[in-house]
Design an enzyme around this catalytic site. Structure first.
Site, PDB file in Angstrom:
ATOM      1  N   LYS A   1       1.320  -1.190  -0.501  1.00 40.98           N
ATOM      2  CA  LYS A   1      -0.224  -0.059  -0.181  1.00 40.98           C
ATOM      3  C   LYS A   1       0.758   1.031  -0.253  1.00 40.98           C
ATOM      4  CE  LYS A   1      -3.695   3.050   0.931  1.00 40.98           C
ATOM      5  NZ  LYS A   1      -4.481   2.903  -0.266  1.00 40.98           N
TER       6      LYS A   1
ATOM      7  N   LYS B   1      -0.758  10.902   6.125  1.00 33.42           N
ATOM      8  CA  LYS B   1      -0.645   9.669   6.727  1.00 33.42           C
ATOM      9  C   LYS B   1       0.141   9.155   5.516  1.00 33.42           C
ATOM     10  CE  LYS B   1      -3.896   7.398   6.761  1.00 33.42           C
ATOM     11  NZ  LYS B   1      -4.224   6.003   6.823  1.00 33.42           N
TER      12      LYS B   1
END
Ligand code: NAD
Length: 302
Positions: A173, A241
């Site tokens: 990811k 983030k």
């Protein structure tokens, strides 16, 4: 009559809500929990059973899905008071669809291993993919756990792949997010250049889509960038983030990611201008400010 199959779902936000709805459509009983009453009521209308904690979401569930913003939220939801570990029967699979630190995923897998199976299963494809059930899902963890939930994950995604041991889903990811963030930056630069030359941005988008510069970002975020629509799908603060997670991983491995660090600075600039809760297309406003173009558009417009 087929026996009732029950799953839990914790975190009914932009991504969790449409994913939980797809599990309902597949005929599963969904025990749903979120801190937001509005999110809970909305999913109850769609047929879910709203419950008051992660522990209750896990009761009688063969698997518990989690879709929360960041590592501390997942740790709290899994191991905190009233969390999933308190209510889950031994052997339950916890499928964490959130994007969190790979190290935290590995630790959770170890800490839950005595009774439960934890899989990191971050997703890509945005709210559109979540609604359509076409997400790409990258699963890290045991083969055995993956085998048990793969049929359930196929209700959520089209590309569902077991990519390795615990934490590897998050590594994949992070790679995905580096490509996404730098693609958004590339679009901002093309649009800023085009605008400075008086070009028609909608026409530019159409032409780019037909050639080698076409991309998911251009298809999905291009119109919102051009129209100055700041509405949140994937928020600036969540992308920041994700870039932080990717660059930290790279730093630990001693791998320079100059592009990642540069795009992170642009996201920090957006945060400093109050864009954190706007969608990723709001990165174009950073280029408004850098170039002094269209300075009428700022975060206060949203
Ligand atoms: P979101 O903020 O819209 O939703 C998070 C939900 O979790 C909210 O409804 C919130 O009330 C709830 N929540 C927070 N803490 C909780 C707790 N302790 N217990 C129960 N509920 C709690 O976020 P999102 O956009 O749905 O993203 C979820 C995850 O998916 C993130 O890790 C994000 O990085 C990832 N992701 C998002 C997108 C996207 O396009 N939005 C795409 C891919 C991956």
């Amino acid at each position: 009559m087929k026996p009732e199959r029950t799953v839990g779902f914790v975190g009914l936000g932009v991504m969790g809500r449409p994913m939980a709805r797809n599990l309902l459509r597949a005929g599963l009983t969904v025990r749903a929990f979120d801190l937001s009453d509005e999110a809970l009521a909305d999913l109850a209308d769609a047929g879910a059973r709203p419950v008051a904690s992660g522990a209750q979401a896990a009761e009688g569930a063969e698997a518990v899905f989690v879709s929360l913003p960041d590592s501390p939220h997942v740790e709290e939801a899994a191991l905190g008071a009233g969390g999933i570990a308190e209510g889950a029967a031994p052997g339950t699979v916890v499928v964490d669809l959130s994007t969190i630190a790979a190290g935290v995923s590995r630790r959770l897998a170890v800490e839950l291993a005595r009774d439960l199976v934890y899989l990191d299963a971050p997703v890509s494809g945005g709210p559109q993919g979540a609604e359509a059930g076409t997400l790409s899902i990258m699963v890290g963890g045991s083969h055995h756990g993956y085998g048990r939930v793969e049929p359930l994950l196929r209700h959520l995604g089209r590309t569902v792949v077991h990519v390795g041991e615990s934490g590897m889903g998050q590594v994949f990811k992070s790679c995905n997010q580096i490509v996404c963030a730098m693609n958004i930056q590339a679009l901002c630069e093309a649009f800023a250049l085009a605008r400075s030359q008086g070009a028609d941005l909608a026409l530019l988008r159409e032409v780019l889509r037909g050639g080698a510069a076409g991309s998911w970002m251009l298809d999905n975020l291009g119109p919102q960038m051009i129209n100055g629509d700041p509405s949140a799908g994937f928020r600036i603060e969540l992308q920041l983030k994700d870039i932080r997670l990717a660059t930290q991983l790279a730093l630990e491995a001693g791998v320079p990611l100059p592009g990642g660090l540069q795009v992170m600075a642009l996201y920090l600039e957006a945060m400093a201008h109050g864009e954190g809760r706007n969608g990723n297309q709001a990165l174009f406003r950073v280029y408004d400010r850098l170039s002094g173009q269209d300075s009428s558009r700022d975060a206060s417009d949203s």
